[in-house]
Design an enzyme around this catalytic site. Structure first.
Site, PDB file in Angstrom:
ATOM      1  N   CYS A  32      -7.634   6.727   3.194  1.00 18.91           N
ATOM      2  CA  CYS A  32      -8.415   6.427   4.401  1.00 18.91           C
ATOM      3  C   CYS A  32      -7.834   6.856   5.750  1.00 18.91           C
ATOM      4  O   CYS A  32      -8.584   7.307   6.608  1.00 18.91           O
ATOM      5  CB  CYS A  32      -8.727   4.947   4.428  1.00 18.91           C
ATOM      6  SG  CYS A  32      -9.830   4.506   3.077  1.00 18.91           S
ATOM      7  N   LYS A  90       1.883   4.280  -1.759  1.00 18.12           N
ATOM      8  CA  LYS A  90       2.663   3.126  -1.306  1.00 18.12           C
ATOM      9  C   LYS A  90       2.968   2.298  -2.538  1.00 18.12           C
ATOM     10  O   LYS A  90       2.428   2.576  -3.624  1.00 18.12           O
ATOM     11  CB  LYS A  90       1.892   2.314  -0.256  1.00 18.12           C
ATOM     12  CG  LYS A  90       0.603   1.705  -0.788  1.00 18.12           C
ATOM     13  CD  LYS A  90      -0.203   0.993   0.276  1.00 18.12           C
ATOM     14  CE  LYS A  90       0.328  -0.366   0.600  1.00 18.12           C
ATOM     15  NZ  LYS A  90      -0.657  -1.223   1.306  1.00 18.12           N
TER      16      LYS A  90
HETATM   17  P1  NAD Z   1     -13.775   4.752  -4.536  1.00 16.70           P
HETATM   18  O1  NAD Z   1     -13.963   6.214  -4.648  1.00 16.70           O
HETATM   19  O2  NAD Z   1     -12.673   4.081  -5.285  1.00 16.70           O
HETATM   20  O3  NAD Z   1     -15.128   4.014  -4.996  1.00 16.70           O
HETATM   21  C1  NAD Z   1     -16.403   4.410  -4.611  1.00 16.70           C
HETATM   22  C2  NAD Z   1     -17.321   4.291  -5.821  1.00 16.70           C
HETATM   23  O4  NAD Z   1     -18.671   4.531  -5.411  1.00 16.70           O
HETATM   24  C3  NAD Z   1     -17.030   5.315  -6.931  1.00 16.70           C
HETATM   25  O5  NAD Z   1     -16.707   4.655  -8.130  1.00 16.70           O
HETATM   26  C4  NAD Z   1     -18.325   6.131  -7.038  1.00 16.70           C
HETATM   27  O6  NAD Z   1     -18.634   6.520  -8.360  1.00 16.70           O
HETATM   28  C5  NAD Z   1     -19.348   5.146  -6.500  1.00 16.70           C
HETATM   29  N1  NAD Z   1     -20.590   5.774  -6.047  1.00 16.70           N
HETATM   30  C6  NAD Z   1     -20.750   6.861  -5.270  1.00 16.70           C
HETATM   31  N2  NAD Z   1     -22.076   7.106  -5.083  1.00 16.70           N
HETATM   32  C7  NAD Z   1     -22.751   6.154  -5.754  1.00 16.70           C
HETATM   33  C8  NAD Z   1     -24.146   5.874  -5.940  1.00 16.70           C
HETATM   34  N3  NAD Z   1     -25.080   6.606  -5.374  1.00 16.70           N
HETATM   35  N4  NAD Z   1     -24.485   4.807  -6.697  1.00 16.70           N
HETATM   36  C9  NAD Z   1     -23.524   4.038  -7.279  1.00 16.70           C
HETATM   37  N5  NAD Z   1     -22.207   4.245  -7.141  1.00 16.70           N
HETATM   38  C10 NAD Z   1     -21.824   5.295  -6.370  1.00 16.70           C
HETATM   39  O7  NAD Z   1     -13.676   4.429  -2.990  1.00 16.70           O
HETATM   40  P2  NAD Z   1     -13.002   3.145  -2.309  1.00 16.70           P
HETATM   41  O8  NAD Z   1     -11.555   3.375  -2.121  1.00 16.70           O
HETATM   42  O9  NAD Z   1     -13.486   1.919  -2.987  1.00 16.70           O
HETATM   43  O10 NAD Z   1     -13.652   3.241  -0.863  1.00 16.70           O
HETATM   44  C11 NAD Z   1     -15.014   2.962  -0.644  1.00 16.70           C
HETATM   45  C12 NAD Z   1     -15.268   2.872   0.848  1.00 16.70           C
HETATM   46  O11 NAD Z   1     -14.499   1.792   1.389  1.00 16.70           O
HETATM   47  C13 NAD Z   1     -14.851   4.120   1.645  1.00 16.70           C
HETATM   48  O12 NAD Z   1     -15.751   4.292   2.706  1.00 16.70           O
HETATM   49  C14 NAD Z   1     -13.481   3.748   2.181  1.00 16.70           C
HETATM   50  O13 NAD Z   1     -13.197   4.419   3.387  1.00 16.70           O
HETATM   51  C15 NAD Z   1     -13.639   2.266   2.440  1.00 16.70           C
HETATM   52  N6  NAD Z   1     -12.390   1.481   2.390  1.00 16.70           N
HETATM   53  C16 NAD Z   1     -11.468   1.718   1.413  1.00 16.70           C
HETATM   54  C17 NAD Z   1     -10.321   0.926   1.345  1.00 16.70           C
HETATM   55  C18 NAD Z   1      -9.273   1.139   0.284  1.00 16.70           C
HETATM   56  O14 NAD Z   1      -8.240   0.476   0.345  1.00 16.70           O
HETATM   57  N7  NAD Z   1      -9.460   2.002  -0.695  1.00 16.70           N
HETATM   58  C19 NAD Z   1     -10.150  -0.125   2.249  1.00 16.70           C
HETATM   59  C20 NAD Z   1     -11.127  -0.342   3.220  1.00 16.70           C
HETATM   60  C21 NAD Z   1     -12.248   0.468   3.274  1.00 16.70           C
HETATM   61  C1  UGA Z   2      -5.003   0.865   5.224  1.00 20.89           C
HETATM   62  C2  UGA Z   2      -5.111  -0.305   6.194  1.00 20.89           C
HETATM   63  O1  UGA Z   2      -3.844  -0.973   6.268  1.00 20.89           O
HETATM   64  C3  UGA Z   2      -6.193  -1.295   5.760  1.00 20.89           C
HETATM   65  O2  UGA Z   2      -6.351  -2.310   6.743  1.00 20.89           O
HETATM   66  C4  UGA Z   2      -7.512  -0.540   5.582  1.00 20.89           C
HETATM   67  O3  UGA Z   2      -8.525  -1.415   5.130  1.00 20.89           O
HETATM   68  C5  UGA Z   2      -7.312   0.584   4.592  1.00 20.89           C
HETATM   69  O4  UGA Z   2      -6.269   1.475   5.060  1.00 20.89           O
HETATM   70  C6  UGA Z   2      -8.532   1.450   4.430  1.00 20.89           C
HETATM   71  O5  UGA Z   2      -9.396   1.476   5.270  1.00 20.89           O
HETATM   72  O6  UGA Z   2      -8.532   2.118   3.398  1.00 20.89           O
HETATM   73  P1  UGA Z   2      -3.838   1.263   2.870  1.00 20.89           P
HETATM   74  O7  UGA Z   2      -4.093   2.695   3.168  1.00 20.89           O
HETATM   75  O8  UGA Z   2      -4.249   0.724   1.564  1.00 20.89           O
HETATM   76  O9  UGA Z   2      -4.560   0.343   3.973  1.00 20.89           O
HETATM   77  O10 UGA Z   2      -2.277   0.960   3.018  1.00 20.89           O
HETATM   78  P2  UGA Z   2      -1.291   0.747   4.273  1.00 20.89           P
HETATM   79  O11 UGA Z   2      -0.449  -0.411   3.989  1.00 20.89           O
HETATM   80  O12 UGA Z   2      -2.018   0.742   5.557  1.00 20.89           O
HETATM   81  O13 UGA Z   2      -0.377   2.033   4.205  1.00 20.89           O
HETATM   82  C7  UGA Z   2      -0.893   3.318   4.504  1.00 20.89           C
HETATM   83  C8  UGA Z   2       0.221   4.335   4.470  1.00 20.89           C
HETATM   84  O14 UGA Z   2       1.103   4.165   5.581  1.00 20.89           O
HETATM   85  C9  UGA Z   2       1.090   4.253   3.219  1.00 20.89           C
HETATM   86  O15 UGA Z   2       1.383   5.555   2.767  1.00 20.89           O
HETATM   87  C10 UGA Z   2       2.331   3.535   3.699  1.00 20.89           C
HETATM   88  O16 UGA Z   2       3.473   3.839   2.940  1.00 20.89           O
HETATM   89  C11 UGA Z   2       2.438   4.086   5.114  1.00 20.89           C
HETATM   90  N1  UGA Z   2       3.203   3.192   6.025  1.00 20.89           N
HETATM   91  C12 UGA Z   2       2.720   1.964   6.348  1.00 20.89           C
HETATM   92  C13 UGA Z   2       4.405   3.625   6.563  1.00 20.89           C
HETATM   93  O17 UGA Z   2       4.859   4.764   6.294  1.00 20.89           O
HETATM   94  N2  UGA Z   2       5.093   2.804   7.409  1.00 20.89           N
HETATM   95  C14 UGA Z   2       4.638   1.567   7.746  1.00 20.89           C
HETATM   96  O18 UGA Z   2       5.325   0.860   8.524  1.00 20.89           O
HETATM   97  C15 UGA Z   2       3.433   1.134   7.196  1.00 20.89           C
END
Ligand code: NAD
Ligand code: UGA
Length: 464
Positions: free
Chosen positions: A275, A338
């Site tokens: 992200c 991470k």
């Molecule tokens: P992901 O790729 O793990 O999961 C998304 C899922 O959606 C996939 O399994 C895919 O097959 C499914 N999908 C796509 N199109 C579809 C459809 N039309 N119908 C049904 N299923 C469908 O992604 P994720 O990491 O869960 O992230 C999802 C969203 O949340 C992204 O926008 C990401 O930026 C956001 N987000 C992710 C994190 C994180 O830690 N991974 C944290 C906060 C926000």
């Molecule tokens: C991050 C945000 O922390 C979440 O709040 C958010 O929801 C998420 O992205 C998202 O939108 O996907 P995440 O990417 O899972 O979460 O993990 P983080 O803990 O933020 O770490 C991100 C990266 O930064 C890692 O590679 C970590 O090793 C690195 N990092 C983090 C550093 O190098 N130094 C730090 O002090 C902290």
């Protein structure tokens, strides 16, 4: 059993699975269903080996699955049967056409909106949980507004702030829950319904509401600020290496200022994960789109520093090992982006490994959870890399260790034992500053931390 609310989540990924598991766990009288177009993923959610590794997730799934939490494949039918629909599909960076490399690829989101439109037979609340460019809800509303008959849709924004590796703790005890809505009568009513769900376990003062655009934008900005802190400390780590200052001491002194705070000031090999980069680039794209080039350039520099940090790390390995890695065996300790996750999306380890291979090094990769994903990421380099889970076997016969993930287990390794099995002179490049550098130096290693003076037996740079 008759459930009080029927909730659907479209997208069973890293966010959809854990976040819905938490709702089901906290609200046993609600029925929560998660669907996905990827049927193998649904099978995995229904199996003993979940598709996502998160501490604590297994336990919650065991308590809820097949009771009030269901993973299903019949998307169309589920849309008909549920009134509250979370959308948690992936929103990667666009790889084609206008905005390629920066803008969000919204095709999965739009497809979902059209599916909801096609199969709804009653009013729905549709909740954006995916991270989206500001104003996406407008497009969503426009698609849904083309519904025939009297079906109405309220679109809410409820971005997810959980981090991987700590997802369950973050979901159970979030810093805040953000809910954005239209400020119309029906928008506010829909917002109140969503507040009710979270209020089951989140203190009401932590549930904040806003207009829908602020909510969408806040998510991008929160990630941009977090990533900016990582790039800020990493940029200073470069200066520390030139001046004999110590980045941990600087971070401690700076972070003790209550206005700055101590979190997210760990220098390393740069941020990874699915992200940070994608969301900042999306912010950069939006700023350019609105003609704010200076703002776009400011945020883009966060990504540039991140790339610079990885290049510096590689250059340090090459320079310290007498400017040649050809034929040398390098053990990569940690491949996930991470600790406490098997996720390798945008992991700096991918780039660093490729650079090591480009120098004709032999690479051995070790990781407790990410070897499967690592082999997929590096499939095009099959045959050039060994994957060995046990760190002691992985390090044996190597010239250098490169610590790329902050797994707790690496802090506790028996480096004396490892040293004995390695080729001399033996090197450690601690890309996360997690081990005892002095102790390793005393054992015999040449130790290169990030942002601290190297503990090396070789004065100055040399090459053949
Ligand atoms: P992901 O790729 O793990 O999961 C998304 C899922 O959606 C996939 O399994 C895919 O097959 C499914 N999908 C796509 N199109 C579809 C459809 N039309 N119908 C049904 N299923 C469908 O992604 P994720 O990491 O869960 O992230 C999802 C969203 O949340 C992204 O926008 C990401 O930026 C956001 N987000 C992710 C994190 C994180 O830690 N991974 C944290 C906060 C926000
Ligand atoms: C991050 C945000 O922390 C979440 O709040 C958010 O929801 C998420 O992205 C998202 O939108 O996907 P995440 O990417 O899972 O979460 O993990 P983080 O803990 O933020 O770490 C991100 C990266 O930064 C890692 O590679 C970590 O090793 C690195 N990092 C983090 C550093 O190098 N130094 C730090 O002090 C902290």
């Amino acid at each position: 059993m008759k459930f009080k609310k029927n909730i659907l989540c479209i997208g069973a990924g890293y966010v959809g699975g854990p976040s819905m598991a938490m709702i089901a766990y906290k609200c046993p009288d609600y029925r929560v269903t998660v669907v996905d177009i990827n049927s193998a993923r649904i099978d995995a959610w229904n199996s003993a080996e979940l598709p996502v590794y998160e501490p604590g997730l297994n336990e919650i799934i065991k308590k809820t699955r097949s009771k009030n939490l269901f993973f299903a494949k019949d998307i169309e039918n589920q849309i008909k049967e549920n009134d509250i629909i979370f959308v948690s599909v992936n929103t990667p960076t666009k790889t084609f056409g206008d905005g390629a490399g920066k803008a969000s690829d919204l095709q999965f989101l739009e497809k979902t909106a059209r599916q909801i439109l096609e199969h709804s037979q009653s009013p729905k609340i549709v909740i954006e949980k995916s991270t989206l460019p500001v104003k996406t809800a407008l497009a969503m509303e426009r698609i849904l507004a083309s519904a025939k008959g009297k079906i109405t849709f309220d679109v809410l924004s409820n971005p997810e702030f959980m981090a991987e590796g700590t997802a369950m703790a973050d979901l159970e005890n979030p810093d805040r829950v953000l809910i954005g809505s239209r400020e119309t009568e029906s928008g506010l009513k829909a917002r109140a319904q969503l507040v009710d769900i979270y209020a089951r376990w989140v203190p009401v003062k932590k549930i904040i509401t806003s207009n829908i655009w602020s909510s969408e934008l806040s998510k991008l900005v929160a990630n941009a600020f977090l990533a900016q802190r990582v790039s800020s400390i990493n940029s200073i780590s470069a200066l520390c290496e030139k001046t004999d200052a110590d980045i941990s001491e600087v971070a401690r002194a700076v972070g003790m200022d209550g206005r700055i705070g101590s979190k997210f000031l760990k220098a390393g090999i740069g941020f990874g994960g699915s992200c940070f980069k994608k969301d900042i680039l999306n912010l950069v794209y939006l700023c350019s789109y609105y003609g704010l080039q200076e703002v776009a350039d400011y945020w883009e520099s966060v990504v540039k520093i991140n790339e610079y940090q990885q290049d510096r790390f590689i250059a340090n390995i090459l320079g310290s090992m007498f400017n040649t890695l050809a034929g040398k065996k390098i053990c990569v300790l940690g491949f996930s982006f991470k600790a406490d996750t098997g996720d390798t999306r945008e992991s700096p380890a991918i780039y660093i490994t490729r650079k090591l291979l480009a120098e004709h090094a032999q690479v051995v990769i070790s990781d407790p959870k990410a070897l499967k994903n690592a082999a997929i990421d590096l499939a095009s380099d099959k045959g050039k890399i060994s994957y060995i889970e046990d760190p002691y076997s992985a390090a044996s016969g190597c010239h250098a260790l490169a610590i790329l993930t902050d797994w707790e287990l690496y802090r506790k390794l028996d480096f004396q034992k490892i040293y004995k099995s390695m080729v001399r002179p033996a090197f450690i490049f601690d890309g996360r500053n997690i081990i005892d550098h002095k102790k390793c130096f005393d054992i015999g290693f040449n130790v290169y931390p990030i942002g601290k003076p190297a503990l090396s037996r070789f004065e100055g740079q040399s090459s053949f």
